[in-house]
Motif scaffolding. Structure first.
Motif, PDB file in Angstrom:
ATOM      1  N   ARG A 195       0.773  -1.296  -0.020  1.00 28.71           N
ATOM      2  CA  ARG A 195      -0.116  -0.006   0.139  1.00 28.71           C
ATOM      3  C   ARG A 195       0.741   1.327  -0.165  1.00 28.71           C
ATOM      4  N   PRO A 196       0.474   2.123  -0.882  1.00 26.57           N
ATOM      5  CA  PRO A 196       1.337   3.245  -1.202  1.00 26.57           C
ATOM      6  C   PRO A 196       1.479   4.182   0.305  1.00 26.57           C
ATOM      7  N   VAL A 197       0.625   4.055   1.212  1.00 31.40           N
ATOM      8  CA  VAL A 197       0.696   4.682   2.508  1.00 31.40           C
ATOM      9  C   VAL A 197       1.877   4.582   3.311  1.00 31.40           C
ATOM     10  N   GLY A 198       2.471   3.285   2.890  1.00 29.15           N
ATOM     11  CA  GLY A 198       3.736   2.967   3.662  1.00 29.15           C
ATOM     12  C   GLY A 198       4.849   4.023   3.804  1.00 29.15           C
ATOM     13  N   TRP A 199       4.545   5.024   2.494  1.00 25.41           N
ATOM     14  CA  TRP A 199       5.426   5.988   2.542  1.00 25.41           C
ATOM     15  C   TRP A 199       5.427   6.792   3.705  1.00 25.41           C
ATOM     16  N   ALA A 200       4.467   6.749   4.648  1.00 25.81           N
ATOM     17  CA  ALA A 200       4.505   7.596   5.965  1.00 25.81           C
ATOM     18  C   ALA A 200       5.569   7.098   6.853  1.00 25.81           C
ATOM     19  N   LEU A 201       5.635   5.684   6.780  1.00 24.28           N
ATOM     20  CA  LEU A 201       6.803   5.346   7.609  1.00 24.28           C
ATOM     21  C   LEU A 201       8.135   5.848   7.093  1.00 24.28           C
ATOM     22  N   ILE A 415      -2.312   9.289   7.798  1.00 29.04           N
ATOM     23  CA  ILE A 415      -3.620   9.927   7.639  1.00 29.04           C
ATOM     24  C   ILE A 415      -3.487  11.209   6.812  1.00 29.04           C
ATOM     25  N   ALA A 416      -2.409  11.778   6.843  1.00 26.09           N
ATOM     26  CA  ALA A 416      -2.337  13.064   5.966  1.00 26.09           C
ATOM     27  C   ALA A 416      -2.437  12.672   4.465  1.00 26.09           C
ATOM     28  N   ILE A 417      -1.567  11.570   4.257  1.00 29.04           N
ATOM     29  CA  ILE A 417      -1.504  10.980   2.731  1.00 29.04           C
ATOM     30  C   ILE A 417      -2.900  10.755   2.377  1.00 29.04           C
ATOM     31  N   THR A 418      -3.751   9.911   3.469  1.00 27.90           N
ATOM     32  CA  THR A 418      -4.901   9.247   3.052  1.00 27.90           C
ATOM     33  C   THR A 418      -5.801  10.245   2.704  1.00 27.90           C
ATOM     34  N   ILE A 419      -6.014  11.314   3.453  1.00 27.77           N
ATOM     35  CA  ILE A 419      -6.980  12.113   3.024  1.00 27.77           C
ATOM     36  C   ILE A 419      -6.734  13.310   1.942  1.00 27.77           C
ATOM     37  N   LYS A 428      -8.114   3.008   8.789  1.00 26.59           N
ATOM     38  CA  LYS A 428      -7.433   3.422  10.084  1.00 26.59           C
ATOM     39  C   LYS A 428      -6.867   1.949  10.609  1.00 26.59           C
ATOM     40  N   TYR A 429      -7.167   0.791  10.172  1.00 25.98           N
ATOM     41  CA  TYR A 429      -6.701  -0.411  10.615  1.00 25.98           C
ATOM     42  C   TYR A 429      -5.423  -0.398  11.063  1.00 25.98           C
ATOM     43  N   PRO A 430      -4.283   0.102   9.921  1.00 23.13           N
ATOM     44  CA  PRO A 430      -2.804   0.217  10.242  1.00 23.13           C
ATOM     45  C   PRO A 430      -2.339   0.896  11.523  1.00 23.13           C
TER      46      PRO A 430
END
Length: 452
Positions: A195-201, A415-419, A428-430
């Motif tokens: 999932r691209p939201v992994g960029w948050a980490l 969350i910032a990436i998601t919105i 929100k599960y992760p």
């Protein structure tokens, strides 16, 4: 809640055993009936099994997008080896217990054994984790990669300050901070391939590492982690290049997702109407275009709309956060029925339009569904309230602890990436493991953490 946690943690071995048996019983009770995203992922994996090849296949070039390539290939491998869809459910049980193990290790590393056990119990009380094992979604696999990466980063950070006391030479080499940092970066990149939201980490690593470099001039840890990150990108990209002809690394559905949250009909949630005739993302004869061409069209449409409606787009952000956190039926309904959830129930109640999969009102199935919804939401709102209250009351605890700041940075950036796209309860599960960790910490009167 503190008394209940004390009782359960005192008997955690029995609780874990019962939890395992319950998951197996759920797999036996519910036949495989994948729908929506679960069904689409399963179809993609079946395509690859039929061709004995990796995802994506040449025919997938004309799909709307490439999605979760690492996860789809893991599922494909499972189906190739075991030739049974129940393997996915068993794999989910393994992932669920891996989450519990990693949550225990992370929390113990930060705050000690008792608080770690309490965090594990909170996670087991979360009904969505049970429902998730009956689905074929990337969330659990993604969360495991994130948790493993975070734990190894924390472990490397602590070992770099203390003498390594591993026994034999091999164990000593594996325990070295450099190796741990490398694997942490490798797993971070792997999460992005799901999932691209992994960029948050990755950004959280960069922020924490950047602060450390500025304060102490230490660049070895962040640099080695970056090397691990680059290693996975090169390895996976090369593998995809050889099998597909393109170095596919992550999902390519970002433009469509952004467009769903950037149009005249946008309300902050997912909307299928975007791609329907008359919608801003409608494309005639989409089967004739590659996913590159379709994503380019959706990207241009999103950019144009946002440029013309910047204030309206920004005003949608709170609504997206609302859709992520206001309700919690990620997978609870799956414990009762395969194709019904709280969203459909509310939609049918408000609009009067019948929804598929709705159990007969006042039937035993519907009553059980209602009871589980109430139980889960009472639990969910309680842990969320405690989390927010604790962050405010005990801010000195997390402000002075680098590990807690890393976890919060990942959640905030994710969350910032998601919105930038749209909100959904599933997104929100992760971050729920972080909430359980903090809640266990706040519920304890004996926590003691410091600057690390």
């Amino acid at each position: 809640m503190r008394k209940l946690l004390s009782l359960l943690t005192a008997n955690i071995t029995y609780v874990l055993t019962g939890y395992f048996i319950l998951q197996l019983l759920l797999l036996l009770k519910f036949p495989v009936a994948y729908a929506n995203d679960s069904g689409y992922y399963f179809k993609l994996a079946q395509d690859c099994v039929a061709h004995s090849a990796l995802y994506p296949l040449p025919q997938h070039l004309y799909e709307d997008y490439i999605i979760a390539p690492l996860y789809i290939n893991v599922i494909t491998l499972l189906l190739l080896v075991f030739n049974s869809s129940i393997t996915i459910g068993l794999f989910n049980i393994v992932l669920n217990f891996t989450q519990l193990y990693l949550l225990f290790k992370i929390t113990k590393h930060i705050a000690g054994m008792d608080i770690a056990k309490a965090a594990v119990i909170l996670h087991m009380l979360y009904l969505n984790s049970l429902g998730m094992i009956l689905l074929n979604l990337s969330d659990m696999f993604f969360t495991v990669l994130i948790m493993a990466g975070v734990y190894l980063w924390m472990l490397a950070d602590s070992k770099s300050k203390t003498e390594i006391k591993a026994g034999n030479v091999a164990a000593k080499a594996l325990a070295r901070p450099g190796f741990l940092y490398f694997v942490s970066g490798f797993l971070c990149a792997a999460s992005i391939a799901v999932r691209p939201v992994g960029w948050a980490l990755a950004l959280a690593y960069a922020v924490i590492g950047g602060i450390r470099i500025c304060r102490k001039g230490k660049i070895s840890g962040p640099a080695v982690s970056l090397a691990g990150f680059a290693g996975f990108v090169l390895l996976f990209g090369l593998l995809m290049k050889l099998s597909f002809g393109e170095p596919v690394f992550s999902s390519d559905n970002g433009p469509l997702n952004i467009l769903i949250g950037a149009n005249d009909r946008a309300n902050g949630a997912y909307q299928e109407s975007v791609q329907e005739q008359g919608g801003i993302g409608y494309i005639p004869n989409p089967e004739k275009l590659t996913y590159h061409q379709k994503q380019a069209i959706w990207k241009d449409s999103a950019i144009v709309w946002i440029a013309h409606h910047p204030a309206k787009w920004l005003m949608l952000m709170p609504k997206k956060i609302f859709h992520i956190f206001a309700w919690d039926d990620i997978a609870v309904s799956r414990l009762v029925t395969p194709d019904f959830n709280l969203y459909k129930f509310v939609k049918q109640t408000i609009t009067g339009v019948s929804q598929t999969g709705v159990p007969p009102l006042y039937s035993a199935q519907f009553i059980l569904w209602g009871v589980l919804q109430v139980m889960d939401h009472l639990f969910y709102y309680a842990v969320m309230f405690l989390f927010v209250f604790g962050l405010l009351k005990y801010r000195a605890v997390w402000i002075h602890d680098a590990n807690l700041k890393l976890l919060l940075s990942f959640a905030v950036l994710g969350i910032a990436i998601t919105i930038t796209a749209f909100g959904d309860a599933r997104y929100k599960y992760p971050y729920m493991f972080i909430i359980f960790l903090f809640d266990a910490l706040f519920l304890s009167k004996r926590f003691s953490v410091g600057d690390r």
